[in-house]
Motif scaffolding. Sequence first.
Motif, PDB file in Angstrom:
ATOM      1  N   ASP A  61       0.835  -1.206   0.000  1.00  0.00           N
ATOM      2  CA  ASP A  61       0.000   0.000   0.000  1.00  0.00           C
ATOM      3  C   ASP A  61       0.869   1.255   0.000  1.00  0.00           C
ATOM      4  O   ASP A  61       0.757   2.091   0.899  1.00  0.00           O
ATOM      5  N   TYR A  64       2.464   2.339   3.240  1.00  0.00           N
ATOM      6  CA  TYR A  64       1.635   2.395   4.452  1.00  0.00           C
ATOM      7  C   TYR A  64       1.491   1.022   5.114  1.00  0.00           C
ATOM      8  O   TYR A  64       0.641   0.832   5.987  1.00  0.00           O
ATOM      9  N   HIS A 104      -1.791   0.157  11.963  1.00  0.00           N
ATOM     10  CA  HIS A 104      -1.536  -1.197  11.460  1.00  0.00           C
ATOM     11  C   HIS A 104      -0.074  -1.311  11.083  1.00  0.00           C
ATOM     12  O   HIS A 104       0.596  -0.302  10.843  1.00  0.00           O
ATOM     13  N   LEU A 143     -11.717  -0.833   4.213  1.00  0.00           N
ATOM     14  CA  LEU A 143     -11.871   0.369   3.381  1.00  0.00           C
ATOM     15  C   LEU A 143     -11.455   0.113   1.936  1.00  0.00           C
ATOM     16  O   LEU A 143     -11.834   0.858   1.044  1.00  0.00           O
ATOM     17  N   PHE A 144     -10.654  -0.917   1.740  1.00  0.00           N
ATOM     18  CA  PHE A 144     -10.193  -1.214   0.385  1.00  0.00           C
ATOM     19  C   PHE A 144     -11.080  -2.260  -0.287  1.00  0.00           C
ATOM     20  O   PHE A 144     -10.779  -2.716  -1.391  1.00  0.00           O
ATOM     21  N   ARG A 196       3.135  13.431  10.640  1.00  0.00           N
ATOM     22  CA  ARG A 196       1.769  13.318  10.143  1.00  0.00           C
ATOM     23  C   ARG A 196       1.326  11.918  10.566  1.00  0.00           C
ATOM     24  O   ARG A 196       1.987  10.926  10.260  1.00  0.00           O
ATOM     25  N   ASP A 198      -0.966   8.826  10.488  1.00  0.00           N
ATOM     26  CA  ASP A 198      -1.894   8.135   9.605  1.00  0.00           C
ATOM     27  C   ASP A 198      -3.055   7.540  10.413  1.00  0.00           C
ATOM     28  O   ASP A 198      -2.854   6.978  11.495  1.00  0.00           O
ATOM     29  N   TYR A 201      -7.711   8.536  13.652  1.00  0.00           N
ATOM     30  CA  TYR A 201      -9.053   8.280  14.195  1.00  0.00           C
ATOM     31  C   TYR A 201      -9.277   6.796  14.427  1.00  0.00           C
ATOM     32  O   TYR A 201     -10.377   6.373  14.803  1.00  0.00           O
ATOM     33  N   GLU A 258      -4.392  12.612  10.630  1.00  0.00           N
ATOM     34  CA  GLU A 258      -5.346  12.318   9.560  1.00  0.00           C
ATOM     35  C   GLU A 258      -6.593  11.739  10.223  1.00  0.00           C
ATOM     36  O   GLU A 258      -6.561  10.623  10.741  1.00  0.00           O
ATOM     37  N   LYS A 286     -12.921  17.774  -0.550  1.00  0.00           N
ATOM     38  CA  LYS A 286     -14.074  16.950  -0.906  1.00  0.00           C
ATOM     39  C   LYS A 286     -15.272  17.764  -1.377  1.00  0.00           C
ATOM     40  O   LYS A 286     -16.326  17.196  -1.638  1.00  0.00           O
ATOM     41  N   HIS A 319      -2.369  12.356  -1.699  1.00  0.00           N
ATOM     42  CA  HIS A 319      -2.046  11.149  -2.473  1.00  0.00           C
ATOM     43  C   HIS A 319      -3.196  10.152  -2.498  1.00  0.00           C
ATOM     44  O   HIS A 319      -3.035   9.060  -3.033  1.00  0.00           O
ATOM     45  N   ASP A 320      -4.327  10.501  -1.886  1.00  0.00           N
ATOM     46  CA  ASP A 320      -5.477   9.590  -1.849  1.00  0.00           C
ATOM     47  C   ASP A 320      -6.629  10.038  -2.734  1.00  0.00           C
ATOM     48  O   ASP A 320      -7.602   9.303  -2.908  1.00  0.00           O
ATOM     49  N   ARG A 387      -5.701   5.013  -6.800  1.00  0.00           N
ATOM     50  CA  ARG A 387      -5.081   6.311  -6.536  1.00  0.00           C
ATOM     51  C   ARG A 387      -3.791   6.535  -7.313  1.00  0.00           C
ATOM     52  O   ARG A 387      -3.093   7.520  -7.081  1.00  0.00           O
TER      53      ARG A 387
HETATM   54  O1  TEU Z   1      -5.665   6.910   4.505  1.00  0.00           O
HETATM   55  C1  TEU Z   1      -6.653   6.485   5.419  1.00  0.00           C
HETATM   56  C2  TEU Z   1      -7.997   6.784   5.107  1.00  0.00           C
HETATM   57  O2  TEU Z   1      -8.812   6.416   5.924  1.00  0.00           O
HETATM   58  C3  TEU Z   1      -8.378   7.569   3.912  1.00  0.00           C
HETATM   59  O3  TEU Z   1      -8.069   6.929   2.743  1.00  0.00           O
HETATM   60  C4  TEU Z   1      -9.810   7.772   4.031  1.00  0.00           C
HETATM   61  O4  TEU Z   1     -10.474   6.562   3.896  1.00  0.00           O
HETATM   62  C5  TEU Z   1     -10.396   8.691   3.029  1.00  0.00           C
HETATM   63  O5  TEU Z   1      -9.638   9.851   2.922  1.00  0.00           O
HETATM   64  C6  TEU Z   1     -11.784   8.980   3.499  1.00  0.00           C
HETATM   65  O6  TEU Z   1     -12.380   9.876   2.710  1.00  0.00           O
HETATM   66  C7  TEU Z   1      -4.357   6.700   4.944  1.00  0.00           C
HETATM   67  C8  TEU Z   1      -3.370   7.018   3.855  1.00  0.00           C
HETATM   68  O7  TEU Z   1      -3.476   8.375   3.517  1.00  0.00           O
HETATM   69  C9  TEU Z   1      -3.594   6.099   2.705  1.00  0.00           C
HETATM   70  O8  TEU Z   1      -2.727   6.373   1.650  1.00  0.00           O
HETATM   71  C10 TEU Z   1      -3.394   4.682   3.184  1.00  0.00           C
HETATM   72  O9  TEU Z   1      -3.727   3.790   2.152  1.00  0.00           O
HETATM   73  C11 TEU Z   1      -4.249   4.368   4.405  1.00  0.00           C
HETATM   74  O10 TEU Z   1      -4.145   5.376   5.391  1.00  0.00           O
HETATM   75  C12 TEU Z   1      -3.800   3.091   5.068  1.00  0.00           C
HETATM   76  O11 TEU Z   1      -2.603   3.290   5.750  1.00  0.00           O
END
Ligand code: TEU
Length: 530
Positions: A61, A64, A104, A143-144, A196, A198, A201, A258, A286, A319-320, A387
């Motif tokens: 990932d 990450y 994680h 989430l994936f 930063r 990750d 929350y 984040e 967004k 980057h997302d 992404r």
């Molecule tokens: O992203 C976590 C994450 O929860 C976001 O992708 C979120 O779901 C989205 O913005 C909701 O609108 C972080 C990193 O930025 C991402 O690149 C990683 O893939 C992810 O954590 C897992 O580590």
Amino acid sequence: ATTDPWWRSAVVYQVYLRSFADGNGDGIGDLAGLRARLPYLSWLGVDALWINPHYPSGGADGGYDISDYRAVDPDYGDVADLEALVADARALGLRVVLDVVPNHTSDQHPWFQAALADPESPEASRYHFAPASEQPPNNWQSLFGGPAWSRTPDGRWYLHLFAPEQPDLNWRDPAVAADFEQTLRFWLDRGVSGFRVDVAYGLFKDAGLRDNPGAYSPTLFGHGPEQAMTWNQPEVHDVWRRWRSICDEYPETMLVGEVCLADLEQVALYSRPDEMHQSFSFRLLKSPWSTEAFADGVRTALDAFGAVGAPVSWVLGNHDKDRQVTRFGGGEVGTARARAAALLMLALPGSAYVYAGDELGLPQAVVPDEAKQDPIFHRSGGARAGRDGCRVPMPWNDTAGVGFSGEALSGERAAEPWLPVPADWDRFAVSRQTRDGGSMLTLYRRALALRDAHPALGSGEATVDTRGDVLTVRCTAADGSVVRCVVNMGAGTTLVRTRGTVLLASTTRVRRSAGSIALPADSAVWLTED
Ligand code: TEU
Ligand code: CA
């Protein structure tokens, strides 16, 4: 001139390390390449850089999935390279912020490997395992895509809120917290200016791992009550209090979280005075291109963060998410809007995060499916684009390889970049835009210089007004000076009554007359007060 800590109004440049600059010609961006490009960031005028994960990783990932938190991935260099980067950056007045991923690890991390080998090992209790059974322990979704639980070779279940290669840590085990504290100190001792954080929350899950009340369907701005068992557990705030106290031992350090929650008041709670210094506000990232959406996003963020005394951390790209030029409609329209949005973000009080390449106006790149790396694309069987399109290497010049891979270093031909660069991207190259007074790069550089010169830009108080398609943010500095950012989000030209001076315009098509200016569609200006 202000005595505020640096991070309250900093412009932080997000470096996607793998795609920024390749120092050794292997097609992968690295620390040496970034180090060689620091003069560019200093010339641009940012205050700090945040580097996406640089750690050894399983590669599932984009880094990450970390397998060693106190080392550098050999693709990127070594710890000495990172120390050299920090030293060079400091000499240029730039701070370095690292990414840290506490929710994680990689499945390649020695803890997870030990836990797989022995269910009774101490490492096993640092993750969420459940005994073999027909059904996964609860209804949580990754989430994936797909269930958040996968099986071990011996049939147990383990939790992963992201890819199966990213097992979630169990923060109720004190060994987890202790290890991360060592990681923070390891990098702080090497001179970095913060982290930063990750998925800040996440970390803690509902103690009983109960079913979520609703299905995972990300609402517009992030997770909400439907995912109440997975995210935003009250215990997580104790972690941030502890991390804050560690950071406070090192001068001028900051944590930015984040926090992808729908409710910005909840997001702001992560930035209470004894927790992290900031948490991202993703509202502008967004929001569709509409006056109401932007005005609401700005007001809501100012109110929520104002209530806890934290600066808002504005984000227009990362980057997302799809590149903003593309999100705002693509082509000339998308570019005009991205230029206007940049002036809005850079005027607002708080810190601003600029994603590498956004200052060049890069659109979302079309990446052929066979070249895609993102697990979101692969796990969804291609149903979600993934992404990769916002993670394509930076175009530095208009040579064949767009200057991504260092020509000088090996003398040999550089390898192909790890993601293909679109054939026509020389038109976005830094070298071209530097020479072009009307380029996106020139706009950013001018904006950042003005932001340094005018205390009303980036700090102080802001009020938001809308009239039809026009959004006005009035920024007042502590010394009483005022700058207005006026954005015309409509499709037609609008007249703005003012006797003030235009400090900067997002387009050359602004027309000044006595007492007013004509602001074309999708444009913005910075004005001094009448
Ligand atoms: O992203 C976590 C994450 O929860 C976001 O992708 C979120 O779901 C989205 O913005 C909701 O609108 C972080 C990193 O930025 C991402 O690149 C990683 O893939 C992810 O954590 C897992 O580590
Ligand atoms: Ca390299």
